[in-house]
Design a protein around this motif. Structure first.
Motif, PDB file in Angstrom:
ATOM      1  N   TYR A  93       0.817  -1.215   0.000  1.00 20.36           N
ATOM      2  CA  TYR A  93       0.000   0.000   0.000  1.00 20.36           C
ATOM      3  C   TYR A  93       0.851   1.265   0.000  1.00 20.36           C
ATOM      4  O   TYR A  93       0.654   2.162  -0.834  1.00 20.36           O
ATOM      5  CB  TYR A  93      -0.925  -0.007   1.218  1.00 20.36           C
ATOM      6  CG  TYR A  93      -1.692   1.277   1.431  1.00 20.36           C
ATOM      7  CD1 TYR A  93      -2.846   1.550   0.726  1.00 20.36           C
ATOM      8  CD2 TYR A  93      -1.234   2.219   2.366  1.00 20.36           C
ATOM      9  CE1 TYR A  93      -3.553   2.726   0.927  1.00 20.36           C
ATOM     10  CE2 TYR A  93      -1.938   3.394   2.572  1.00 20.36           C
ATOM     11  CZ  TYR A  93      -3.089   3.647   1.852  1.00 20.36           C
ATOM     12  OH  TYR A  93      -3.768   4.827   2.052  1.00 20.36           O
ATOM     13  N   LYS A  94       1.814   1.335   0.907  1.00 15.71           N
ATOM     14  CA  LYS A  94       2.571   2.588   1.055  1.00 15.71           C
ATOM     15  C   LYS A  94       3.525   2.822  -0.117  1.00 15.71           C
ATOM     16  O   LYS A  94       3.934   3.967  -0.349  1.00 15.71           O
ATOM     17  CB  LYS A  94       3.324   2.618   2.380  1.00 15.71           C
ATOM     18  CG  LYS A  94       4.522   1.695   2.474  1.00 15.71           C
ATOM     19  CD  LYS A  94       5.231   1.891   3.817  1.00 15.71           C
ATOM     20  CE  LYS A  94       6.509   1.086   3.919  1.00 15.71           C
ATOM     21  NZ  LYS A  94       7.187   1.280   5.217  1.00 15.71           N
ATOM     22  N   LYS A  97       0.932   3.669  -3.426  1.00 14.02           N
ATOM     23  CA  LYS A  97       0.180   4.918  -3.336  1.00 14.02           C
ATOM     24  C   LYS A  97       0.910   6.115  -3.964  1.00 14.02           C
ATOM     25  O   LYS A  97       0.296   6.862  -4.749  1.00 14.02           O
ATOM     26  CB  LYS A  97      -0.176   5.219  -1.882  1.00 14.02           C
ATOM     27  CG  LYS A  97      -1.117   6.409  -1.730  1.00 14.02           C
ATOM     28  CD  LYS A  97      -1.532   6.607  -0.268  1.00 14.02           C
ATOM     29  CE  LYS A  97      -2.474   7.799  -0.141  1.00 14.02           C
ATOM     30  NZ  LYS A  97      -2.884   8.026   1.264  1.00 14.02           N
ATOM     31  N   ALA A 113      -3.000  -5.560  -1.210  1.00 15.12           N
ATOM     32  CA  ALA A 113      -2.705  -4.853   0.038  1.00 15.12           C
ATOM     33  C   ALA A 113      -2.919  -5.792   1.218  1.00 15.12           C
ATOM     34  O   ALA A 113      -3.294  -6.954   1.034  1.00 15.12           O
ATOM     35  CB  ALA A 113      -3.596  -3.618   0.162  1.00 15.12           C
ATOM     36  N   GLU A 118      -7.334  -1.126   2.616  1.00 13.21           N
ATOM     37  CA  GLU A 118      -6.205  -0.612   1.833  1.00 13.21           C
ATOM     38  C   GLU A 118      -6.424  -0.854   0.347  1.00 13.21           C
ATOM     39  O   GLU A 118      -6.106   0.010  -0.488  1.00 13.21           O
ATOM     40  CB  GLU A 118      -4.908  -1.264   2.296  1.00 13.21           C
ATOM     41  CG  GLU A 118      -4.404  -0.781   3.648  1.00 13.21           C
ATOM     42  CD  GLU A 118      -3.032  -1.338   4.000  1.00 13.21           C
ATOM     43  OE1 GLU A 118      -2.457  -0.874   5.000  1.00 13.21           O
ATOM     44  OE2 GLU A 118      -2.538  -2.243   3.277  1.00 13.21           O
ATOM     45  N   GLU A 121      -8.812   1.667  -1.074  1.00 11.30           N
ATOM     46  CA  GLU A 121      -8.192   2.982  -1.234  1.00 11.30           C
ATOM     47  C   GLU A 121      -7.345   3.041  -2.499  1.00 11.30           C
ATOM     48  O   GLU A 121      -7.363   4.029  -3.234  1.00 11.30           O
ATOM     49  CB  GLU A 121      -7.343   3.298   0.001  1.00 11.30           C
ATOM     50  CG  GLU A 121      -6.491   4.556  -0.104  1.00 11.30           C
ATOM     51  CD  GLU A 121      -7.297   5.841  -0.224  1.00 11.30           C
ATOM     52  OE1 GLU A 121      -6.697   6.876  -0.543  1.00 11.30           O
ATOM     53  OE2 GLU A 121      -8.523   5.807   0.003  1.00 11.30           O
ATOM     54  N   LEU A 122      -6.584   1.979  -2.790  1.00 10.48           N
ATOM     55  CA  LEU A 122      -5.748   1.957  -3.993  1.00 10.48           C
ATOM     56  C   LEU A 122      -6.602   1.943  -5.262  1.00 10.48           C
ATOM     57  O   LEU A 122      -6.275   2.611  -6.251  1.00 10.48           O
ATOM     58  CB  LEU A 122      -4.815   0.746  -3.968  1.00 10.48           C
ATOM     59  CG  LEU A 122      -3.724   0.754  -2.890  1.00 10.48           C
ATOM     60  CD1 LEU A 122      -2.884  -0.512  -2.967  1.00 10.48           C
ATOM     61  CD2 LEU A 122      -2.826   1.991  -3.012  1.00 10.48           C
TER      62      LEU A 122
END
Length: 375
Positions: A93-94, A97, A113, A118, A121-122
């Motif tokens: 995820y990090k 993003k 994720a 997560e 969100e992506l």
């Protein structure tokens, strides 16, 4: 490799996050393909340190590549069209993003994720930025899986009545390697359910369609494991919360056929690490993997057909895969619009989100003792 008849697009520049000089999934799957195709060119690397990125570039003879130690730097590089994230699941995820926020096309290994939130969100961010996405559910490119899909769709098996799948996931046997300790908490999202089971059940749904009314049982039957150090020696014990046994039942959404899938940790003592039967009114298809073949995204199962009027199983011939880069390479081909006429498809973040919803439904069912629907 693409055939001469395939349309050849412009070469795309790839920045890889996670190519290690010490060896990694990227080095044995993505790299062999990317180094021999004209569709893509590796132009940048990013690791936790720039020194390790430079070491990888040197080890794999990658010249004229830019090296980084920060995800935002490679995301904003003018030398990169596509960011490929090939690292441990908790980091997906990090690292993905910033690439999405920079408007880059993005590939991420499966699982997308750690969890559904997560992944959502992506997917939302990718839609907002209007970028192309792909996720590493490359079992869909496995020639045996593609052939199974073709046979099912042809009607040769008749109406699908039941399908059963049994596999061993290799991970979460009685021991754990030091480098895999990060996966022991269930919150890390890198476990038997999400990885080997996730790849296998995605192949099942790719062939037969999605599943409704899932009832699941999850168990952590070996909560304490022996730790094996990098030099192969016993290095004490550790505990885990991730599950090592999975069983689900349900019905096919498109026709009511019964579905049973069971996965266990470790490897099979009888060398039956992957067995998948698809039973129809007119015939039965059987896919069987080799030792460690529970990872159908990596290993190719054999394919046999039993017709009601035959005594012996018919061996179905399929193209043989050549190493771990075969399925991954066909996925990259499809993303470049090559090989689509031969059944290869692009698995997007949205496809991955559906599978994350399925996994979330399995967790809910196991926790609450309920039947759950994710579609």
């Amino acid at each position: 490799m693409p055939k001469e008849s395939d349309q050849m697009p412009d070469q795309k520049r790839i920045g890889i996050i996670g190519l290690s000089a010490q060896g990694s999934w990227a080095s044995i799957s993505h790299l062999p393909y990317l180094q021999q195709t004209n569709l893509y060119k590796i132009t940048a690397l990013q690791n936790s340190t720039e020194a390790s990125a430079k070491a990888a570039a040197q080890k794999y003879s990658l010249t004229n590549v830019t090296t980084f130690n920060d995800a935002s730097q490679i995301a904003h590089s003018s030398d990169v069209d596509i960011i490929a994230v090939s690292v441990n699941v908790p980091e997906h995820y990090k690292l993905a993003k910033p690439a999405l926020e920079a408007g880059k096309d993005v590939f991420v290994e499966w699982p997308l994720a750690r969890n559904l939130a997560e992944a959502e969100e992506l997917v939302r961010l990718a839609k907002e930025m209007g970028v192309k996405t792909m996720v590493g559910l490359q079992a869909r490119q496995n020639p045996s899986v593609l052939k199974a899909k073709e046979i099912v769709q042809s009607g040769k098996l008749g109406k699908i009545l039941v399908t059963t799948m049994y596999g061993h996931g290799a991970i979460f046997g009685p021991t754990v390697n030091e480098g895999f300790l990060y996966a022991l908490p269930v919150e890390a999202g890198a476990n038997l359910l999400t990885v080997p089971f996730g790849h296998a059940v995605d192949a099942l749904c790719f062939v037969l369609g999605e599943i409704e009314d899932i009832s699941a049982t999850l168990a952590n039957l070996t909560p304490e494991l022996d730790v094996i150090s990098k030099d192969g020696k016993l290095a004490g014990k550790t505990s885990k919360t991730a599950h090592d046994h999975i069983s689900i039942t349900g019905q096919l959404l498109n026709g009511g056929g019964i579905v049973n899938v069971t996965y266990a940790g470790g490897v099979s003592r009888t060398k039956r690490d992957f067995v998948w039967e698809i039973v129809g009114t007119e015939g039965t298809l059987i896919l069987e993997g080799p030792s460690n073949g529970g990872h159908v995204q990596m290993y190719q199962p054999t394919l046999k057909l039993a017709k009601s009027d035959l005594q012996e199983l018919e061996q179905i011939k399929v193209e043989e895969t050549t190493g771990f880069s075969y399925n991954v390479g066909r996925a990259w081909d499809a993303w470049a619009n090559v090989g689509l006429n031969r059944g290869h498809t692009v698995t997007t973040f949205e496809d991955a989100l559906l599978r994350h919803k399925m996994i979330d439904a399995i967790y809910r069912s196991a926790k609450n003792g309920t039947r759950e629907c994710y579609v």
